[in-house]
Enzyme design. Structure first.
Site, PDB file in Angstrom:
ATOM      1  N   PHE A 165      16.231  57.072  26.083  1.00  0.00           N
ATOM      2  CA  PHE A 165      16.204  58.414  26.658  1.00  0.00           C
ATOM      3  C   PHE A 165      15.788  58.355  28.133  1.00  0.00           C
ATOM      4  O   PHE A 165      14.754  57.786  28.458  1.00  0.00           O
ATOM      5  CB  PHE A 165      15.207  59.276  25.869  1.00  0.00           C
ATOM      6  CG  PHE A 165      15.327  60.739  26.144  1.00  0.00           C
ATOM      7  CD1 PHE A 165      16.150  61.529  25.371  1.00  0.00           C
ATOM      8  CD2 PHE A 165      14.612  61.326  27.171  1.00  0.00           C
ATOM      9  CE1 PHE A 165      16.264  62.889  25.618  1.00  0.00           C
ATOM     10  CE2 PHE A 165      14.720  62.681  27.435  1.00  0.00           C
ATOM     11  CZ  PHE A 165      15.545  63.462  26.647  1.00  0.00           C
ATOM     12  N   HIS A 167      22.783  57.985  24.467  1.00  0.00           N
ATOM     13  CA  HIS A 167      21.376  57.767  24.141  1.00  0.00           C
ATOM     14  C   HIS A 167      20.934  58.786  23.102  1.00  0.00           C
ATOM     15  O   HIS A 167      21.525  59.848  22.943  1.00  0.00           O
ATOM     16  CB  HIS A 167      20.488  57.849  25.385  1.00  0.00           C
ATOM     17  CG  HIS A 167      20.378  59.233  25.942  1.00  0.00           C
ATOM     18  ND1 HIS A 167      19.539  60.184  25.408  1.00  0.00           N
ATOM     19  CD2 HIS A 167      21.017  59.818  26.978  1.00  0.00           C
ATOM     20  CE1 HIS A 167      19.663  61.302  26.106  1.00  0.00           C
ATOM     21  NE2 HIS A 167      20.553  61.112  27.050  1.00  0.00           N
ATOM     22  N   CYS A 168      19.872  58.429  22.398  1.00  0.00           N
ATOM     23  CA  CYS A 168      19.210  59.357  21.491  1.00  0.00           C
ATOM     24  C   CYS A 168      17.781  59.523  21.997  1.00  0.00           C
ATOM     25  O   CYS A 168      17.512  59.268  23.171  1.00  0.00           O
ATOM     26  CB  CYS A 168      19.283  58.866  20.051  1.00  0.00           C
ATOM     27  SG  CYS A 168      18.595  57.227  19.786  1.00  0.00           S
ATOM     28  N   LYS A 169      16.877  59.913  21.142  1.00  0.00           N
ATOM     29  CA  LYS A 169      15.505  60.192  21.572  1.00  0.00           C
ATOM     30  C   LYS A 169      14.746  58.929  21.960  1.00  0.00           C
ATOM     31  O   LYS A 169      14.009  58.907  22.929  1.00  0.00           O
ATOM     32  CB  LYS A 169      14.763  60.928  20.456  1.00  0.00           C
ATOM     33  CG  LYS A 169      13.358  61.337  20.810  1.00  0.00           C
ATOM     34  CD  LYS A 169      12.756  62.131  19.669  1.00  0.00           C
ATOM     35  CE  LYS A 169      11.306  62.452  19.898  1.00  0.00           C
ATOM     36  NZ  LYS A 169      10.724  63.129  18.734  1.00  0.00           N
ATOM     37  N   GLY A 170      14.898  57.886  21.192  1.00  0.00           N
ATOM     38  CA  GLY A 170      14.136  56.665  21.449  1.00  0.00           C
ATOM     39  C   GLY A 170      15.046  55.513  21.739  1.00  0.00           C
ATOM     40  O   GLY A 170      16.137  55.677  22.276  1.00  0.00           O
TER      41      GLY A 170
END
Length: 122
Positions: free
Chosen positions: A24, A110-113
């Site tokens: 992220f 991308h995602c959160k982590g």
């Protein structure tokens, strides 16, 4: 302004020549252990100027998309969950359309982590 890419200390993962996964793009305290948003933008503007589009697969967090010239699509997927079929189809259509516009276009996902990167490298 000339950017020394080796000094950016980023962790992008090239999946293919046109697909990049990253953690992220963060600011504040999150940027201490995630990729700082300013450095992600500098990297992309240097390596893929005007030819990149980000896909934010995180429903919980967002950021100022102007860092990326407003070329950000948001897919609202909760962390550690799978997208709906509708979301997958919309994502695939959007990616296909973007990549078809120019042979040098790339996507950055991308995602959160960092779990997306970790999953892709297994």
């Amino acid at each position: 302004m000339k950017i020394n890419l080796s000094e950016l200390n980023l962790k992008p993962f090239k999946v293919t020549n046109r697909v990049i996964a990253t953690s992220f793009p963060s600011s504040g305290l999150w940027s201490l252990y995630r990729n700082p948003i300013e450095k992600v933008a500098a990297f992309l503007d240097t390596k893929h100027k005007d030819r990149y589009k980000l896909y934010n697969l995180c429903s919980e967090r967002t950021y100022d998309v102007s860092h990326f010239h407003n070329r950000v699509e948001r897919v609202m997927i909760d962390d550690h969950n799978v997208p709906s079929v509708k979301q997958m189809l919309e994502f695939a259509d959007n990616v296909r359309d973007w990549l078809a516009q120019h042979p040098e276009n790339v996507i950055v996902v991308h995602c959160k982590g960092e779990s997306l990167e970790q999953q892709l490298t297994r």
